[in-house]
Design a protein around this motif. Sequence first.
Motif, mmCIF file in Angstrom:
data_model
loop_
_atom_site.group_PDB
_atom_site.id
_atom_site.type_symbol
_atom_site.label_atom_id
_atom_site.label_comp_id
_atom_site.label_asym_id
_atom_site.label_seq_id
_atom_site.Cartn_x
_atom_site.Cartn_y
_atom_site.Cartn_z
ATOM 1 N N GLN A 18 0.859 -1.194 0.000
ATOM 2 C CA GLN A 18 0.000 0.000 0.000
ATOM 3 C C GLN A 18 0.887 1.232 0.000
ATOM 4 N N ILE A 19 0.683 2.097 -1.037
ATOM 5 C CA ILE A 19 1.557 3.277 -1.168
ATOM 6 C C ILE A 19 0.822 4.594 -0.905
ATOM 7 N N SER A 20 -0.524 4.559 -0.764
ATOM 8 C CA SER A 20 -1.251 5.816 -0.515
ATOM 9 C C SER A 20 -2.655 5.500 -0.017
ATOM 10 N N ALA A 63 6.165 -7.949 0.436
ATOM 11 C CA ALA A 63 5.628 -6.618 0.112
ATOM 12 C C ALA A 63 6.519 -5.525 0.701
ATOM 13 N N LEU A 64 7.026 -5.737 1.969
ATOM 14 C CA LEU A 64 7.880 -4.726 2.581
ATOM 15 C C LEU A 64 9.221 -4.631 1.852
ATOM 16 N N ALA A 65 9.726 -5.743 1.384
ATOM 17 C CA ALA A 65 10.965 -5.703 0.619
ATOM 18 C C ALA A 65 10.797 -4.863 -0.639
ATOM 19 N N GLY A 96 12.675 2.645 -2.367
ATOM 20 C CA GLY A 96 12.991 3.877 -1.653
ATOM 21 C C GLY A 96 11.823 4.502 -0.947
ATOM 22 N N LEU A 97 10.820 3.741 -0.587
ATOM 23 C CA LEU A 97 9.650 4.275 0.092
ATOM 24 C C LEU A 97 9.767 3.974 1.596
ATOM 25 N N ASP A 98 9.608 5.002 2.448
ATOM 26 C CA ASP A 98 9.731 4.807 3.888
ATOM 27 C C ASP A 98 8.455 4.231 4.466
ATOM 28 N N LYS A 99 8.473 4.028 5.822
ATOM 29 C CA LYS A 99 7.360 3.383 6.507
ATOM 30 C C LYS A 99 6.083 4.226 6.465
ATOM 31 N N ASP A 100 6.222 5.566 6.285
ATOM 32 C CA ASP A 100 5.017 6.421 6.212
ATOM 33 C C ASP A 100 4.381 6.417 4.824
ATOM 34 N N HIS A 101 5.102 5.890 3.821
ATOM 35 C CA HIS A 101 4.568 5.930 2.451
ATOM 36 C C HIS A 101 4.480 4.556 1.813
ATOM 37 N N CYS A 102 4.789 3.478 2.581
ATOM 38 C CA CYS A 102 4.652 2.142 2.000
ATOM 39 C C CYS A 102 4.663 1.109 3.119
ATOM 40 N N PHE A 103 3.693 0.162 3.092
ATOM 41 C CA PHE A 103 3.626 -0.948 4.028
ATOM 42 C C PHE A 103 2.820 -2.062 3.382
ATOM 43 N N ALA A 104 2.836 -3.264 4.068
ATOM 44 C CA ALA A 104 2.193 -4.458 3.526
ATOM 45 C C ALA A 104 0.711 -4.478 3.945
ATOM 46 N N LYS A 105 -0.172 -4.866 2.987
ATOM 47 C CA LYS A 105 -1.617 -4.910 3.271
ATOM 48 C C LYS A 105 -2.228 -6.117 2.593
ATOM 49 N N LEU A 106 -2.975 -6.905 3.375
ATOM 50 C CA LEU A 106 -3.670 -8.084 2.865
ATOM 51 C C LEU A 106 -5.015 -7.647 2.301
ATOM 52 N N ILE A 107 -5.286 -8.056 1.044
ATOM 53 C CA ILE A 107 -6.559 -7.706 0.403
ATOM 54 C C ILE A 107 -7.412 -8.966 0.383
ATOM 55 N N SER A 108 -8.520 -8.931 1.148
ATOM 56 C CA SER A 108 -9.394 -10.090 1.247
ATOM 57 C C SER A 108 -10.817 -9.603 1.482
ATOM 58 N N SER A 109 -11.736 -10.337 0.917
ATOM 59 C CA SER A 109 -13.147 -9.999 1.089
ATOM 60 C C SER A 109 -13.776 -10.809 2.234
ATOM 61 N N SER A 110 -12.992 -11.690 2.892
ATOM 62 C CA SER A 110 -13.542 -12.533 3.942
ATOM 63 C C SER A 110 -12.881 -12.315 5.318
ATOM 64 N N ARG A 111 -11.836 -11.574 5.399
ATOM 65 C CA ARG A 111 -11.129 -11.379 6.664
ATOM 66 C C ARG A 111 -11.318 -9.935 7.128
ATOM 67 N N GLY A 112 -11.041 -9.671 8.415
ATOM 68 C CA GLY A 112 -11.224 -8.361 8.994
ATOM 69 C C GLY A 112 -9.916 -7.591 9.034
ATOM 70 N N SER A 171 -4.107 -7.712 9.098
ATOM 71 C CA SER A 171 -4.056 -7.484 7.670
ATOM 72 C C SER A 171 -3.060 -6.391 7.312
ATOM 73 N N THR A 172 -2.338 -5.825 8.319
ATOM 74 C CA THR A 172 -1.423 -4.730 8.035
ATOM 75 C C THR A 172 -0.083 -5.008 8.746
ATOM 76 N N LEU A 173 1.046 -4.763 8.042
ATOM 77 C CA LEU A 173 2.363 -4.918 8.600
ATOM 78 C C LEU A 173 3.221 -3.756 8.131
ATOM 79 N N TYR A 174 3.810 -2.972 9.112
ATOM 80 C CA TYR A 174 4.565 -1.778 8.776
ATOM 81 C C TYR A 174 6.049 -2.094 8.762
ATOM 82 N N GLN A 175 6.790 -1.208 8.194
ATOM 83 C CA GLN A 175 8.246 -1.323 8.203
ATOM 84 C C GLN A 175 8.774 -0.949 9.632
ATOM 85 N N LYS A 176 9.911 -1.520 9.980
ATOM 86 C CA LYS A 176 10.536 -1.222 11.280
ATOM 87 C C LYS A 176 11.544 -0.086 11.122
#
Length: 294
Positions: A196-198, A261-263, A269-285, A289-294
Amino acid sequence: MSTDGRPDDPARNDPARNDTARNDTAQTAPDVDHYAETMSRPVPDPPSVPPLREPTRTYDTPGLEDPYRSGPHYAGPTSSGPLYAPTQYPSGPYPPPGYGPAPAGGAGRAVLLGLAIACVIGLAVAAVVVWMKVVNAPDEKTADPAPTVVTQAPPTHTVTSVVADPETDAAGRLRDQATADAADFRGALADRWAAQISARRPGLYADGRTWDNQTILAEFESSRSRYPQVRLIDSSEWPVFSESGWWVTVSAQGFASADDALAWCRGNGLDKDHCFAKLISSSRGPEGSTLYQK
């Protein structure tokens, strides 16, 4: 000898004898009245002259006398005697000087009437001749009228140009794009991780500006031109998002894990405020579903 061949007579050539003979003859011949003899001869009757009409000229002015009815030579209509000697001029009154026989008015009118009748007859004959020519003329075929070419004007289409609100137009385009991309996330990209970039919504203040639909659309089109497999998601349609009304831009390359996704984020060159991992699913909450960079 005389010139006629007779012998000369001495007595004839005697002048004295000749004068005596003339005197004797004059004394013995009776006196003859030559004027009386002329008057005794019968005088032929003068030619008859039709009586002349008296002029109709009148003078109504008192004291003004008709010059033609005065004078020593005018005998008047009631004169009872000839004005001239019967042996010299015919008897009867003569018209005053300047008057001649009355014009033959009746004959002139008759001539004019005859000419008028001749003209009428000529016109009638000409009209009959023309009518006969028209009647006897062969019937001509009436030419067919030329076809009328009717040029129909092209239909006029009234185009009502409605100037749309740029903000409303941008919101519609974002909605259409999210609907089209949702089919991929329900298909091959279902339950897969994405970078997710924005995430923007109208009225948000971030990165030094207040965002609206136009600026959100512009940012999405810029990201699609820079990164592969960029998709647009409406957070209101997916349960993995805790809030609705956000336009989310992801690079959906079908990552198998959040670390993959984080790699990708770090690699671009995107930092933690402009890029992180996001699971896209229509069945989960949202949880997990979100994992940020450290």
